[in-house]
Design an enzyme around this catalytic site. Sequence first.
Site, PDB file in Angstrom:
ATOM      1  N   GLY A  86      -8.290   6.773   4.087  1.00  0.00           N
ATOM      2  CA  GLY A  86      -9.305   5.707   3.713  1.00  0.00           C
ATOM      3  C   GLY A  86      -8.382   4.473   3.572  1.00  0.00           C
ATOM      4  O   GLY A  86      -8.828   3.425   2.748  1.00  0.00           O
ATOM      5  N   SER A  87      -7.224   4.213   4.173  1.00  0.00           N
ATOM      6  CA  SER A  87      -6.573   2.821   4.179  1.00  0.00           C
ATOM      7  C   SER A  87      -7.233   1.858   4.503  1.00  0.00           C
ATOM      8  O   SER A  87      -7.208   0.739   4.054  1.00  0.00           O
ATOM      9  CB  SER A  87      -4.928   3.009   4.973  1.00  0.00           C
ATOM     10  OG  SER A  87      -5.410   3.215   6.377  1.00  0.00           O
ATOM     11  N   SER A  88      -8.012   2.126   5.779  1.00  0.00           N
ATOM     12  CA  SER A  88      -8.794   0.894   6.140  1.00  0.00           C
ATOM     13  C   SER A  88     -10.040   0.551   5.348  1.00  0.00           C
ATOM     14  O   SER A  88     -10.195  -0.726   5.101  1.00  0.00           O
ATOM     15  CB  SER A  88      -9.248   1.135   7.656  1.00  0.00           C
ATOM     16  OG  SER A  88     -10.490   1.631   7.703  1.00  0.00           O
ATOM     17  N   ASP A 143     -16.595   5.853   2.930  1.00  0.00           N
ATOM     18  CA  ASP A 143     -15.365   5.582   2.729  1.00  0.00           C
ATOM     19  C   ASP A 143     -15.140   4.359   1.816  1.00  0.00           C
ATOM     20  O   ASP A 143     -14.469   4.225   0.665  1.00  0.00           O
ATOM     21  CB  ASP A 143     -14.381   5.405   3.868  1.00  0.00           C
ATOM     22  CG  ASP A 143     -13.936   6.811   4.623  1.00  0.00           C
ATOM     23  OD1 ASP A 143     -14.700   7.736   4.387  1.00  0.00           O
ATOM     24  OD2 ASP A 143     -13.062   6.602   5.578  1.00  0.00           O
ATOM     25  N   GLY A 172      -4.105   5.091   8.829  1.00  0.00           N
ATOM     26  CA  GLY A 172      -4.599   5.664   9.844  1.00  0.00           C
ATOM     27  C   GLY A 172      -4.770   7.014   9.743  1.00  0.00           C
ATOM     28  O   GLY A 172      -4.485   7.804  10.984  1.00  0.00           O
ATOM     29  N   SER A 174       0.821  -1.281   0.078  1.00  0.00           N
ATOM     30  CA  SER A 174      -0.049  -0.028   0.059  1.00  0.00           C
ATOM     31  C   SER A 174       0.911   1.209   0.016  1.00  0.00           C
ATOM     32  O   SER A 174       1.839   1.396   0.450  1.00  0.00           O
ATOM     33  CB  SER A 174      -1.014  -0.022   1.306  1.00  0.00           C
ATOM     34  OG  SER A 174      -1.770   1.277   1.194  1.00  0.00           O
ATOM     35  N   GLU A 221     -15.864  -2.663   7.828  1.00  0.00           N
ATOM     36  CA  GLU A 221     -15.857  -1.534   8.407  1.00  0.00           C
ATOM     37  C   GLU A 221     -16.563  -1.118   9.611  1.00  0.00           C
ATOM     38  O   GLU A 221     -16.092  -0.520  10.487  1.00  0.00           O
ATOM     39  CB  GLU A 221     -16.358  -0.296   7.378  1.00  0.00           C
ATOM     40  CG  GLU A 221     -15.060  -0.064   6.089  1.00  0.00           C
ATOM     41  CD  GLU A 221     -14.202   0.993   6.657  1.00  0.00           C
ATOM     42  OE1 GLU A 221     -13.045   0.390   7.151  1.00  0.00           O
ATOM     43  OE2 GLU A 221     -14.221   2.137   6.567  1.00  0.00           O
ATOM     44  N   GLY A 262      -6.649   9.134   7.702  1.00  0.00           N
ATOM     45  CA  GLY A 262      -7.760   9.770   7.085  1.00  0.00           C
ATOM     46  C   GLY A 262      -7.897   9.522   5.693  1.00  0.00           C
ATOM     47  O   GLY A 262      -8.624  10.148   4.927  1.00  0.00           O
TER      48      GLY A 262
HETATM   49  C1  MEV Z   1     -13.680   9.239   8.066  1.00  0.00           C
HETATM   50  O1  MEV Z   1     -12.912   9.081   6.624  1.00  0.00           O
HETATM   51  C2  MEV Z   1     -14.996  10.204   7.725  1.00  0.00           C
HETATM   52  C3  MEV Z   1     -15.843  10.432   9.003  1.00  0.00           C
HETATM   53  O2  MEV Z   1     -17.144  11.294   8.395  1.00  0.00           O
HETATM   54  C4  MEV Z   1     -16.542   9.000   9.448  1.00  0.00           C
HETATM   55  C5  MEV Z   1     -17.353   8.107   8.221  1.00  0.00           C
HETATM   56  O3  MEV Z   1     -17.890   8.813   7.338  1.00  0.00           O
HETATM   57  O4  MEV Z   1     -17.687   7.101   8.880  1.00  0.00           O
HETATM   58  C6  MEV Z   1     -15.412  10.979  10.200  1.00  0.00           C
END
Ligand code: MEV
Length: 279
Positions: A59-61, A104, A55, A50, A93, A57
């Site tokens: 969208g890795s997970s 995501d 972790g 990857s 998820e 934000g």
């Molecule tokens: C996370 O990438 C985005 C949030 O809005 C959570 C979600 O949409 O599940 C914080």
Amino acid sequence: MKPRMVKVSAPGKVILSGEHAVVYSYPALVAAVNKRLSITRIGNKKEIDSDIPIGCGMGSSAAFAVASSALNIKLKGERWDLEKINQEAYKREKKQHGNPSGGDNTISTYGGFLWYRKEAESLKTFSQIHSKRKLSNLFAINTGRPNESTKEMVSYVAGLYRKRKSKIDSILKDIGEVTKAFLRYLLAEENLSLEALIKGNESLLENLGVVSKSTIQLIREIEKIGGAAKVSGAGGKKDKSGILLAYHQDPDRLVMLAKDMNLDIFPIRLGEGGVRVEK
Ligand code: MEV
């Protein structure tokens, strides 16, 4: 005989506008980016590769959940079905995040740009958006992995929502308005500036309390040199806040600032392809 090889990949994402608000049924505008996670299965071995920061934000997970679901479908010899891949990924998820909006995994499955809404647990709607704007000079700046997980940030906002419902709901509603303005901008229905949209969204996320002090300071520095940046994803409030989506019409200035501050910065392309089988 050579063991059979199957390789699938899924993209990471940025949220142009609507994080957190999307958990409360407001819309979000999300885009797949040119950073991907792949899983290769050869014989009994699985290999994960990857270039999506973990972790932070991006969208890795979700990319992992989508690629895992897609791999399962391929290994079982089932028909390639994006809706099924997305539903399976959403279940994964949920196990990890508790109450995700599903945005995501949906963007990682379908790719491109999506207008996404979770109307109810069993009704999630989305539309592909064909952007009429070029959206160049966009960068990701990594402020570092937040102390808090997405799950913790989502439940932090849920706690605020319970305590101060009308204040928090009015912030979320305003985020929804910025998201709609962003949509009209992408569709070239209104002449707005990308800087103003990014700044508007960021300022509401700061009011919500999902951006740390040091990240707010960094964003003010970016604004001082004529750029704009926002947290993209769940954010982080104690120390680091993950990835920032940043824009400057003169990108060299942004790159110089990030380098001076020892921060990882890389250009991003939006609207990339969703989950796919790799040759
Ligand atoms: C996370 O990438 C985005 C949030 O809005 C959570 C979600 O949409 O599940 C914080």
